[in-house]
Motif scaffolding. Structure first.
Motif, PDB file in Angstrom:
ATOM      1  N   LYS A 104      -6.714   3.012  -7.589  1.00 44.68           N
ATOM      2  CA  LYS A 104      -5.282   3.056  -7.690  1.00 44.68           C
ATOM      3  C   LYS A 104      -5.060   4.607  -8.310  1.00 44.68           C
ATOM      4  N   GLY A 105      -4.255   5.331  -7.873  1.00 45.68           N
ATOM      5  CA  GLY A 105      -3.819   6.564  -8.662  1.00 45.68           C
ATOM      6  C   GLY A 105      -4.763   7.745  -8.008  1.00 45.68           C
ATOM      7  N   ARG A 106      -5.919   7.395  -7.157  1.00 49.21           N
ATOM      8  CA  ARG A 106      -6.912   8.239  -6.742  1.00 49.21           C
ATOM      9  C   ARG A 106      -6.719   8.264  -5.293  1.00 49.21           C
ATOM     10  N   PHE A 107      -6.712   7.031  -4.367  1.00 53.16           N
ATOM     11  CA  PHE A 107      -7.063   6.798  -3.165  1.00 53.16           C
ATOM     12  C   PHE A 107      -5.568   6.602  -2.665  1.00 53.16           C
ATOM     13  N   THR A 108      -5.362   6.937  -1.440  1.00 53.48           N
ATOM     14  CA  THR A 108      -4.014   6.623  -0.470  1.00 53.48           C
ATOM     15  C   THR A 108      -4.536   6.178   0.785  1.00 53.48           C
ATOM     16  N   ILE A 109      -4.086   4.872   1.189  1.00 54.69           N
ATOM     17  CA  ILE A 109      -4.368   4.465   2.538  1.00 54.69           C
ATOM     18  C   ILE A 109      -3.058   4.663   3.467  1.00 54.69           C
ATOM     19  N   SER A 110      -3.343   5.306   4.748  1.00 50.49           N
ATOM     20  CA  SER A 110      -2.096   5.201   5.556  1.00 50.49           C
ATOM     21  C   SER A 110      -2.501   5.035   7.126  1.00 50.49           C
ATOM     22  N   ARG A 111      -1.659   5.301   7.866  1.00 51.64           N
ATOM     23  CA  ARG A 111      -2.055   4.865   9.339  1.00 51.64           C
ATOM     24  C   ARG A 111      -0.870   5.994  10.234  1.00 51.64           C
ATOM     25  N   ASP A 112      -1.665   6.284  11.528  1.00 50.51           N
ATOM     26  CA  ASP A 112      -0.848   7.050  12.379  1.00 50.51           C
ATOM     27  C   ASP A 112      -0.874   6.132  13.479  1.00 50.51           C
ATOM     28  N   SER A 113       0.209   5.485  14.056  1.00 45.25           N
ATOM     29  CA  SER A 113       0.105   4.558  15.107  1.00 45.25           C
ATOM     30  C   SER A 113       0.103   5.695  16.474  1.00 45.25           C
ATOM     31  N   ALA A 114       0.667   6.586  16.201  1.00 43.41           N
ATOM     32  CA  ALA A 114       0.442   7.709  17.607  1.00 43.41           C
ATOM     33  C   ALA A 114      -0.872   7.854  17.826  1.00 43.41           C
ATOM     34  N   LYS A 115      -1.733   7.990  16.962  1.00 47.62           N
ATOM     35  CA  LYS A 115      -3.105   8.239  16.921  1.00 47.62           C
ATOM     36  C   LYS A 115      -4.149   7.236  17.011  1.00 47.62           C
ATOM     37  N   ASN A 116      -3.766   5.936  16.767  1.00 48.90           N
ATOM     38  CA  ASN A 116      -4.355   4.626  16.624  1.00 48.90           C
ATOM     39  C   ASN A 116      -5.410   4.808  15.574  1.00 48.90           C
ATOM     40  N   THR A 117      -5.169   5.508  14.394  1.00 49.85           N
ATOM     41  CA  THR A 117      -5.956   6.051  13.394  1.00 49.85           C
ATOM     42  C   THR A 117      -5.512   5.650  12.051  1.00 49.85           C
ATOM     43  N   LEU A 118      -6.608   5.061  11.050  1.00 51.86           N
ATOM     44  CA  LEU A 118      -6.345   4.540   9.797  1.00 51.86           C
ATOM     45  C   LEU A 118      -6.851   5.840   9.027  1.00 51.86           C
ATOM     46  N   TYR A 119      -6.339   6.095   7.870  1.00 52.02           N
ATOM     47  CA  TYR A 119      -6.693   6.922   7.055  1.00 52.02           C
ATOM     48  C   TYR A 119      -7.083   6.646   5.448  1.00 52.02           C
ATOM     49  N   LEU A 120      -8.051   7.102   4.827  1.00 49.96           N
ATOM     50  CA  LEU A 120      -8.182   6.853   3.456  1.00 49.96           C
ATOM     51  C   LEU A 120      -8.349   8.154   2.705  1.00 49.96           C
ATOM     52  N   GLN A 121      -7.248   8.607   2.071  1.00 54.31           N
ATOM     53  CA  GLN A 121      -7.357  10.074   1.391  1.00 54.31           C
ATOM     54  C   GLN A 121      -7.884   9.561  -0.050  1.00 54.31           C
TER      55      GLN A 121
END
Length: 117
Positions: free
Chosen positions: A63-80
């Motif tokens: 919390k406060g450091r990482f962000t989870i997100s996804r791009d459905s158009a690219k079928n991709t999950l991210y972890l910043q």
């Protein structure tokens, strides 16, 4: 079957940033997805998860450091990952769970993240 391929790991100095990607072999709709990590030892811990509807949940350590997100158009999950610490060093795994009954889970092969000066 869902194949998951992670990328983006590497060596970074403390305080640095990395973005992990997890590309799925199918569209992300009706998949709950998450990032887990495993330092040397048997325990694999949850880092962040995102439901099929977009609800997110992060471990206290993220919390406060990482962000989870996804791009459905690219079928991709991210972890910043920002403000990385040596204790973030681990192999990071992507996990997908289907909305079927019973649910099926799939894991990627993992990507190494090393935080060190």
């Amino acid at each position: 079957q869902v194949q998951l391929v992670e990328s983006g790991g590497g060596l970074v100095q403390p305080g640095g940033s990395l973005r992990l990607s997890c590309t799925a072999s199918r569209d992300l709709s009706r998949l709950s997805m998450g990032w887990y990590r495993q330092a040397p030892g048997p325990q694999r811990e949850l880092v962040a998860q995102i439901s099929s509807s977009g609800f997110t949940n992060l471990a206290d350590s993220a919390k406060g450091r990482f962000t989870i997100s996804r791009d459905s158009a690219k079928n991709t999950l991210y972890l910043q990952m920002n403000s990385l610490k040596p204790e973030d060093t681990a192999v990071y795994y992507c996990r997908a769970v289907t909305a079927t009954f019973p649910p099926q889970e799939f894991w990627g092969q993992g990507t190494q993240v090393t935080v060190s000066s």
